[in-house]
Design an enzyme around this catalytic site. Structure first.
Site, PDB file in Angstrom:
ATOM      1  N   LYS A  53       0.669  -1.178  -0.070  1.00 24.37           N
ATOM      2  CA  LYS A  53      -0.047   0.031   0.135  1.00 24.37           C
ATOM      3  C   LYS A  53       0.796   1.174   0.023  1.00 24.37           C
ATOM      4  CE  LYS A  53      -3.676  -2.212   2.194  1.00 24.37           C
ATOM      5  NZ  LYS A  53      -4.327  -2.786   3.600  1.00 24.37           N
ATOM      6  N   GLN A  97      -5.132  -1.909   9.718  1.00 26.10           N
ATOM      7  CA  GLN A  97      -5.005  -3.166   8.965  1.00 26.10           C
ATOM      8  C   GLN A  97      -5.656  -4.314   9.678  1.00 26.10           C
ATOM      9  OE1 GLN A  97      -3.595  -3.775   5.832  1.00 26.10           O
ATOM     10  NE2 GLN A  97      -4.221  -5.802   6.152  1.00 26.10           N
ATOM     11  N   ASP A 120     -11.494   2.282   3.391  1.00 25.72           N
ATOM     12  CA  ASP A 120     -11.779   0.896   3.205  1.00 25.72           C
ATOM     13  C   ASP A 120     -13.221   0.673   2.903  1.00 25.72           C
ATOM     14  OD1 ASP A 120      -9.690  -1.113   3.467  1.00 25.72           O
ATOM     15  OD2 ASP A 120      -9.425  -1.022   5.471  1.00 25.72           O
TER      16      ASP A 120
END
Ligand code: NAD
Length: 284
Positions: A53, A97, A120
């Site tokens: 990322k 995460q 997200d």
């Protein structure tokens, strides 16, 4: 029939080049899109995703901050940090995460992130907006899959789509996005009986199970479009998907590989969402 392979890495690169140009224009207006990633613990897979990322963010020109916390971080510490990140005007996207250590309730964390910065697309408000077809941050992997299908002009309207897997981050939302595109959607999962009866009618099959070579060629309708979301590590260390690629390829019309398939698209859509968030905050 041999399927056309949809290479997610090629499409992802094309999209990232366009995003890079877009970020240059935003910077000229004084807008610097910024993503903050929070990583808890030392899970090697999580570390490797986060690295991917960051590399992609750098390429596109999205500023990416990484906050690393120890495995024994308390829920309160993480929630307090999220409050700070929510309040920081320079941050446009927050990503914690997953998975999280056992002492931290995942859903609480997902709901603590401001829906305005939830790049997200996991916050219940954003899921509700997706469900009702409103503009929102779409969850990255499902969004990447729909983008791949559209890139090949694959018709979804009126098609039978079977989604295998019903997780909150892949299976459920990808089925919803297919429904939003007017497909007729069937979900199959670990309790589904006689799954092949559904798969054999499917024009589009999305496999998100996490079992290597789960989808066999015998089950697939000739000419079906097959999207492989699975990432499985084999004993020799190599990666493989949930689809028996070599055999299914001979029956499908389109197929995605693993690696170089859905994975690179997921990160790309995360950057798309971060840029979208920055633009929204500055009304551009
Ligand atoms: P998950 O473990 O949360 O969900 C797996 C789903 O598969 C469950 O809904 C379960 O009902 C279903 N399932 C399990 N066994 C089954 C069986 N025998 N028959 C039918 N269904 C069965 O997993 P997830 O987070 O949705 O991820 C699925 C896979 O996709 C994993 O391999 C994961 O690594 C991968 N993944 C890839 C990306 C990407 O960017 N490419 C992103 C997320 C997940």
């Amino acid at each position: 029939m041999t399927a056309e392979v949809i290479y997610g890495n090629v499409l992802a690169e094309k999209l990232r080049i366009d995003m890079k140009d877009e970020v240059i224009l935003l910077r000229e207006q004084g807008i610097q899109p910024k993503l903050t990633v929070v990583l808890i613990g030392d899970d090697p897979a999580s570390k490797s995703y986060v690295k991917g990322k960051q590399k992609a963010s750098e390429f596109v020109g999205v500023e990416s901050d990484l906050i690393e916390l120890p495995e024994n971080t308390t829920e309160k510490t993480l929630l307090d940090l999220i409050d700070q990140l929510n309040a920081d005007q320079t941050i446009h996207g927050i990503l914690v995460q997953l998975p999280l250590p056992d002492q931290i309730r995942e859903q609480l964390v997902i709901e603590a992130i401001s829906p305005e910065k939830d790049v997200d697309g996991f916050h219940p408000i954003n899921i509700g907006r997706m469900l009702t077809g409103k503009d929102t941050f779409l969850p990255c992997t499902p969004f990447g899959i729909i983008t791949m299908l559209k890139s090949k002009n694959i018709e979804m309207s009126g098609k039978n789509a079977v989604v295998i897997g019903r997780s909150n981050i892949v299976g459920k939302p990808v089925g919803q996005l297919l429904l939003n595109e007017n497909a007729t959607v069937t979900y199959c999962h670990s309790r589904t009986k006689n799954m092949d009866q559904f798969i054999k009618e499917a024009d589009i099959v999305i496999v998100a199970v996490g079992i290597a070579h789960f989808l066999r060629a015998e089950a697939v309708k000739p000419g079906a479009v097959v999207i492989d979301v699975g990432i499985n590590r084999l004993e020799d260390g190599s990666l493989t998907g949930d689809v028996d690629f070599e055999n299914v390829k001979e029956k499908a019309s389109f197929i995605t590989p693993v690696p170089k398939g859905v994975g690179p698209m997921t990160i790309t859509m995360l950057l798309h969402n971060t840029i979208k968030s920055a633009k929204k905050i500055y009304h551009v």
